[in-house]
Scaffold this motif. Structure first.
Motif, short mmCIF file in Angstrom:
data_model
loop_
_atom_site.label_atom_id
_atom_site.label_comp_id
_atom_site.label_asym_id
_atom_site.label_seq_id
_atom_site.Cartn_x
_atom_site.Cartn_y
_atom_site.Cartn_z
N GLU A 2 0.84 -1.19 0.00
CA GLU A 2 0.00 0.00 0.00
C GLU A 2 0.88 1.25 0.00
N ARG A 3 0.63 2.13 -0.95
CA ARG A 3 1.29 3.44 -0.97
C ARG A 3 0.42 4.40 -0.16
N ASP A 4 0.84 4.65 1.06
CA ASP A 4 0.08 5.50 1.97
C ASP A 4 0.51 6.96 1.91
N ALA A 11 1.92 -7.73 4.50
CA ALA A 11 1.58 -6.38 4.07
C ALA A 11 2.76 -5.44 4.26
N THR A 44 3.55 -1.32 3.95
CA THR A 44 2.96 0.00 3.79
C THR A 44 4.08 1.01 3.56
N ALA A 52 4.74 4.50 3.92
CA ALA A 52 4.17 5.61 4.68
C ALA A 52 5.12 6.79 4.72
N ARG A 64 3.23 9.26 9.94
CA ARG A 64 2.48 8.03 10.23
C ARG A 64 3.33 7.07 11.05
N ASP A 124 2.86 -6.95 9.26
CA ASP A 124 3.03 -5.71 8.51
C ASP A 124 4.44 -5.19 8.64
N ILE A 136 6.28 -1.54 7.73
CA ILE A 136 5.93 -0.16 7.39
C ILE A 136 7.20 0.66 7.26
#
Length: 172
Positions: free
Chosen positions: A14-16, A52, A54, A56, A60, A96, A98
């Motif tokens: 995910e590109r947050d 996952a 991320t 961020a 964040r 995850d 991140i």
């Protein structure tokens, strides 16, 4: 396992943060890094297990670091395992990883590395943490670094510990 093969798990990226547009190939780099970490560490997981990642920003990651680790500052990578290390082989969700863009980009510049190479390193580092690897003790750090070096070499990235005296990775 070839670094060009698909990842050994279901990888959700995910590109947050829009800041990651500076690295359009981030997903491909992360996929290769995850595959290399699995291969070099001999990690086992269900083929449908989810991992996952991320992408961020510092804010964040600072917020998560403050909430979950009582450290009110950004860090380069955070990991949140979904299961205990001895349960990863059968777990549907591994956890995850991140990454904080500004911190990762700053470290890459300071260490004279490409952003992509540093992202690969930190992804491998984070995946190893999900499987119970740590670097709190010298012998643990040596073992973890050795796997990171081999995994990075597998995807054509030089030893990140040899070039310059890099600051320690801050995830734990």
């Amino acid at each position: 396992m070839s670094p060009d093969r698909p990842t050994p798990v279901a990888l959700e990226i995910e590109r947050d943060s829009d800041l990651w547009s500076a690295l359009p190939e981030a997903e491909a780099i992360i996929a290769k890094a995850v595959s290399a970490a699995f291969a070099e560490a001999g990690l086992l997981a269900r083929p449908d297990a989810e991992l996952a990642v991320t992408l961020a920003d510092d804010e964040r990651v600072r917020s998560l670091n403050a909430e979950w680790r009582a450290k009110d500052r950004p860090t380069n990578v955070l990991t949140f395992p979904a299961v205990e290390p001895d349960e990863t082989a059968e777990a549907p969700m591994l956890g995850d990883v991140i990454l904080a863009f500004e911190t990762v980009a700053r470290e890459a510049r300071e260490e004279q590395k490409t952003l992509g190479d540093h992202v690969a390193h930190l992804t491998i580092h984070g995946v190893l943490h999900l499987f119970g690897f740590d670097h709190l003790e010298d012998d643990e750090a040596d073992a973890m670094e050795a796997i990171e070096i081999r995994a990075l070499a597998r995807i054509g990235i030089a030893d990140p510990y040899a070039a310059i005296a890099a600051p320690p990775l801050t995830n734990s």
